[in-house]
Scaffold this motif. Structure first.
Motif, PDB file in Angstrom:
ATOM      1  N   HIS A  80     -31.091  31.107   4.770  1.00  0.00           N
ATOM      2  CA  HIS A  80     -30.141  32.012   4.836  1.00  0.00           C
ATOM      3  C   HIS A  80     -30.606  33.088   3.346  1.00  0.00           C
ATOM      4  CE1 HIS A  80     -27.050  34.726   5.348  1.00  0.00           C
ATOM      5  NE2 HIS A  80     -26.406  34.234   4.255  1.00  0.00           N
ATOM      6  N   GLU A  82     -29.425  35.535   1.787  1.00  0.00           N
ATOM      7  CA  GLU A  82     -28.112  36.231   1.139  1.00  0.00           C
ATOM      8  C   GLU A  82     -28.259  35.878  -0.245  1.00  0.00           C
ATOM      9  OE1 GLU A  82     -24.147  38.774   2.566  1.00  0.00           O
ATOM     10  OE2 GLU A  82     -24.626  36.496   3.128  1.00  0.00           O
ATOM     11  N   ASN A  84     -26.350  32.824  -0.614  1.00  0.00           N
ATOM     12  CA  ASN A  84     -25.211  32.256  -0.259  1.00  0.00           C
ATOM     13  C   ASN A  84     -24.719  31.181   0.883  1.00  0.00           C
ATOM     14  OD1 ASN A  84     -24.957  33.224   1.653  1.00  0.00           O
ATOM     15  ND2 ASN A  84     -22.578  34.672   1.044  1.00  0.00           N
ATOM     16  N   HIS A  88     -22.172  28.910   2.929  1.00  0.00           N
ATOM     17  CA  HIS A  88     -22.232  28.949   4.796  1.00  0.00           C
ATOM     18  C   HIS A  88     -21.560  26.597   4.717  1.00  0.00           C
ATOM     19  CE1 HIS A  88     -22.024  32.739   5.560  1.00  0.00           C
ATOM     20  NE2 HIS A  88     -23.703  32.775   4.583  1.00  0.00           N
TER      21      HIS A  88
HETATM   22 ZN    ZN Z   1     -24.578  34.678   3.249  1.00  0.00          ZN
END
Ligand code: ZN
Length: 135
Positions: A80, A82, A84, A88
């Motif tokens: 992922h 992003e 973050n 998650h």
């Molecule tokens: Zn995210």
């Protein structure tokens, strides 16, 4: 049967943070007028959660934050993009909701228990939904 829904606003101040929301949940249950029933506390976010644990000694919540950060450290090689992904994963570990017993017009908690909103990608403005169902 009576059913009421409320929103609690939470402003977090760091990336990982456990915020005690016990007082706000208690106030909403009193406001609902429901004496016997169930209270669902639900977090509609993918990088936050809610849990119940000790609120007497603040070092307990610091230990929980430390261990989660050690188990799922930020900034590693996640898919992922992003930035973050760890947030998650921590959200999945803690979970998005809790169920509380309402009796005598109040939530039933153990002596040392408190309700914590769990921030994993702050600081942010967050929402917690509270549904009280009963009589
Ligand atoms: Zn995210």
């Amino acid at each position: 049967m009576v059913s009421q829904i409320y929103t609690i606003s939470v402003r977090t101040s760091s990336r990982t943070q456990l915020v005690d929301i016990t007082r706000q949940v208690r106030e909403l249950v009193r406001k609902s007028g429901i004496r016997e029933g169930i209270c669902v506390v639900y977090v509609p976010h993918t990088t936050a959660g809610v849990t119940i644990n000790e609120n007497a000694d603040p070092s307990v919540r610091e230990d929980i934050e430390d261990v989660l950060n050690r188990l799922v450290p930020p900034g590693r090689n996640y898919r992922h993009l992003e930035g973050n992904a760890d947030s998650h994963v921590k959200s999945v570990m803690v979970g998005p909701s809790i169920d509380l017993i309402v009796t005598g017009g109040d939530i039933l908690l153990g002596t040392w228990q408190g309700i914590f909103f769990c921030e994993f990608d702050g600081p942010r403005n967050r929402k917690v939904l509270v549904r009280v169902v009963g009589e």
